[in-house]
Design an enzyme around this catalytic site. Structure first.
Site, PDB file in Angstrom:
ATOM      1  N   GLN A 469       0.830  -1.217   0.000  1.00  0.00           N
ATOM      2  CA  GLN A 469       0.000   0.000   0.000  1.00  0.00           C
ATOM      3  C   GLN A 469       0.860   1.261   0.000  1.00  0.00           C
ATOM      4  O   GLN A 469       0.653   2.186   0.769  1.00  0.00           O
ATOM      5  CB  GLN A 469      -0.972  -0.011   1.185  1.00  0.00           C
ATOM      6  CG  GLN A 469      -1.878  -1.224   1.200  1.00  0.00           C
ATOM      7  CD  GLN A 469      -2.634  -1.375   2.486  1.00  0.00           C
ATOM      8  OE1 GLN A 469      -2.993  -0.390   3.118  1.00  0.00           O
ATOM      9  NE2 GLN A 469      -2.882  -2.603   2.893  1.00  0.00           N
ATOM     10  N   HIS A 470       1.844   1.273  -0.891  1.00  0.00           N
ATOM     11  CA  HIS A 470       2.753   2.406  -1.048  1.00  0.00           C
ATOM     12  C   HIS A 470       2.504   3.098  -2.388  1.00  0.00           C
ATOM     13  O   HIS A 470       3.428   3.408  -3.125  1.00  0.00           O
ATOM     14  CB  HIS A 470       4.205   1.924  -0.983  1.00  0.00           C
ATOM     15  CG  HIS A 470       4.587   1.346   0.340  1.00  0.00           C
ATOM     16  ND1 HIS A 470       5.739   0.598   0.519  1.00  0.00           N
ATOM     17  CD2 HIS A 470       3.990   1.397   1.566  1.00  0.00           C
ATOM     18  CE1 HIS A 470       5.829   0.209   1.781  1.00  0.00           C
ATOM     19  NE2 HIS A 470       4.782   0.687   2.436  1.00  0.00           N
ATOM     20  N   THR A 471       1.258   3.367  -2.709  1.00  0.00           N
ATOM     21  CA  THR A 471       0.900   3.836  -4.044  1.00  0.00           C
ATOM     22  C   THR A 471       1.448   5.231  -4.338  1.00  0.00           C
ATOM     23  O   THR A 471       1.290   6.153  -3.539  1.00  0.00           O
ATOM     24  CB  THR A 471      -0.625   3.851  -4.209  1.00  0.00           C
ATOM     25  OG1 THR A 471      -1.161   2.632  -3.706  1.00  0.00           O
ATOM     26  CG2 THR A 471      -1.012   4.007  -5.665  1.00  0.00           C
TER      27      THR A 471
END
Length: 535
Positions: A469-471
């Site tokens: 979840q490091h978009t």
């Protein structure tokens, strides 16, 4: 439809506020920072909008949201979390949580607060964004933090809004991790924010004494919220940015079941890497052919919008039994190892292209919102951190309520799959050392036969694949004329006046570390540029 309904009936404060000079869309890691910094200038009226609730105090957030032993974003059914449907690969659907409350994802994430690496900043600077060179952003990094371990120094800040503390390594599982890393020859890295060689060390976190300090609490305290030139309006979903003659003139919001048109001198979109891109596309900024196909009037043809999404694939590798190790005391985070994968590019002292992050709470506990699950295994969260813009985000419909089509594009090349295999094998090697096996069972799965067979391990990884979840990268920055850029280095949308973007969507690719600290930095840097009227 009402215009400028921002008086008491809209929950925005006192009448007479007038047309805001700046509307900030999204009160998360960057948006809260922008609103706080911009409103330091008394002659600038700032309106901060968020789709979720806007608590004014830690008490109003509640203990469960701020408990650093939990990860609220991992718990299903949380009202303060919005879920985005994505595909990790063509065959693996997933739901990605994002904060929907003041503080955004800093309210519901794990509290990991690690800076991007020097190599990341300098790579972004070399792509036509000189303001992002490490030596130029370092003053902003120092200004945003209050490092409770190292204090003020040429590297760290000692008086900024965000308290940063490294978790202790005295939990038995963290102690075992440290010993195992040492046995396998990994160096110590006591301060993961000072750009030293990657290795094993504690995790810098914006949690103190077991309490998550989100940007709502650290930047938007009572004294800031009470500024006469700042209004914070929660439960307000921005449906579209409004334009006239090539300039952003305001936003259309839904609040209390009504549609309101809010005028503004400048609009800054800080809705997160997914939310900001989605809003821009709905508003007519994006690839012309895609917009025309959906009947959306084109404000700006921006071919790169949504086409260079970058994120980090992740695997939860389970080992042991929590009963043998005990519950966490103040944080779910244990130790963290950054390492260079075999065959990776760069030098051993480079940024490190894999991360093994220790959870002191079983996966079943993280998703249930509890710190203990009797008999459950503990996980290592294993991520490949190589910056790779492999994903695509496109609209399915002009309906703002319809989900976008988001494909993260993980494991699409042989090199991607090799890196993930090597990261899993590195984590497996750790838990097969005596510091772990002497106290209980080691690795739960995959078994040795799978670990030693590339094809079998690829299949196992695909069946267990998740995301860190490091978009980043949905609205990438770069100089005007660069076909891979939508905004400039200060977030200004090319070809559209009065509109900026300020969140991790503007990073050309995901950094070699989780981007929470970088998201706060973006708020600081863009706010500084606005205040100083930088060209």
């Amino acid at each position: 439809m009402e215009r400028n309904g921002i008086g008491p009936t809209a929950g925005c404060g006192q009448p007479g506020f007038g047309v805001p000079d700046v509307v900030v869309v999204g009160a998360g890691a960057a948006g809260a920072v922008l609103a706080a910094r911009l409103s330091e200038d008394a002659d600038r009226r700032v309106l901060l909008l968020d789709a979720g609730p806007a608590p004014r105090s830690a008490h109003e957030f509640g203990t469960r949201l701020l408990d650093a032993r939990l990860v609220p974003g991992a718990v299903s059914g949380q009202a303060q979390v919005a879920l985005w449907p994505v595909r990790l690969t063509s065959q693996r659907p997933w739901m990605v949580p994002r904060g929907r409350v003041l503080g955004g994802s800093t309210t519901v994430n794990g509290g990991y607060f690690v800076r991007a690496r020097r190599e990341d900043f300098d790579r972004w600077a070399a792509a036509g964004n000189p303001a992002w060179a490490y030596d130029r952003v370092l003053p902003h990094l120092r200004a945003l933090e209050n490092d409770l371990d190292y204090g003020a120094s040429p590297v760290h800040g000692g008086s900024g809004p965000v308290p940063v503390r490294r978790g202790g390594l005295d939990h038995p599982a963290a102690t075992a991790f440290r010993s195992a890393a040492s046995l396998l020859g990994y160096p110590e890295e006591p301060d993961k924010n000072d750009q030293a060689a990657p290795g094993f060390g504690p995790v810098p976190s914006n949690a103190v004494d077991g309490v998550r300090k989100n940007t709502a609490l650290t930047y938007l305290g009572a004294e800031v919220r009470d500024r006469p030139n700042l209004r914070v309006l929660g439960e307000s979903t921005v449906r579209r940015i409004l334009f006239a003659a090539g300039r952003a003139t305001g936003v259309l919001i839904e609040h209390d079941g009504r549609l309101l048109t809010l005028d503004a001198g400048t609009v800054v979109v800080s809705a997160g890497a997914l939310g900001s891109a989605h809003l821009l596309l709905l508003s007519g900024i994006g690839p012309r052919a895609d917009l025309e196909r959906l009947g959306i009037p084109v404000v700006r043809d921006a071919p790169a919008l949504g086409t260079r999404l970058s994120d980090h694939p992740q695997i939860a590798l389970e080992w042991g039994n929590q009963d043998d190790w005990g519950e966490p005391r103040e944080s779910w985070l244990g130790g963290c190892l950054h390492l260079r994968l075999p065959g990776g590019t760069g030098t051993p002292a480079g940024p490190g292209d894999a991360e093994i992050l220790q959870s002191l709470v079983p996966m079943a506990g993280l998703v249930a919102g509890t710190t203990a699950v009797p008999g459950a295994a503990l996980p290592f969260l294993v991520s490949v951190l190589t910056p790779r813009p492999t994903g695509v985000m496109r609209l399915r419909s002009a309906d703002p309520l319809a989900p976008a089509d988001i494909d993260l594009g993980y494991l699409g090349t042989a090199e991607d799959r090799r890196r993930m295999r090597e990261a899993v094998r590195a984590a497996a090697a750790l838990v097969e050392t005596p510091p772990f096996t002497d106290r209980g069972p080691g690795l739960i799965e995959p078994g040795r036969a799978i670990l030693e067979d590339d094809d079998a391990l690829d299949a196992w990884i695909h069946g267990h694949l998740g995301t860190a979840q490091h978009t980043c990268g949905t609205v990438p920055m770069g100089p005007e004329g660069d076909p891979d850029a939508v905004v400039d280095q200060y977030g200004r949308v090319h070809g559209v006046r009065g509109l900026r973007v300020a969140d991790t969507s503007i990073l050309p690719d995901a950094p070699h570390r989780g981007p929470a600290a970088t998201a706060v930095l973006i708020g600081e840097l863009v706010a500084d540029a606005i205040r100083r009227c930088l060209p």
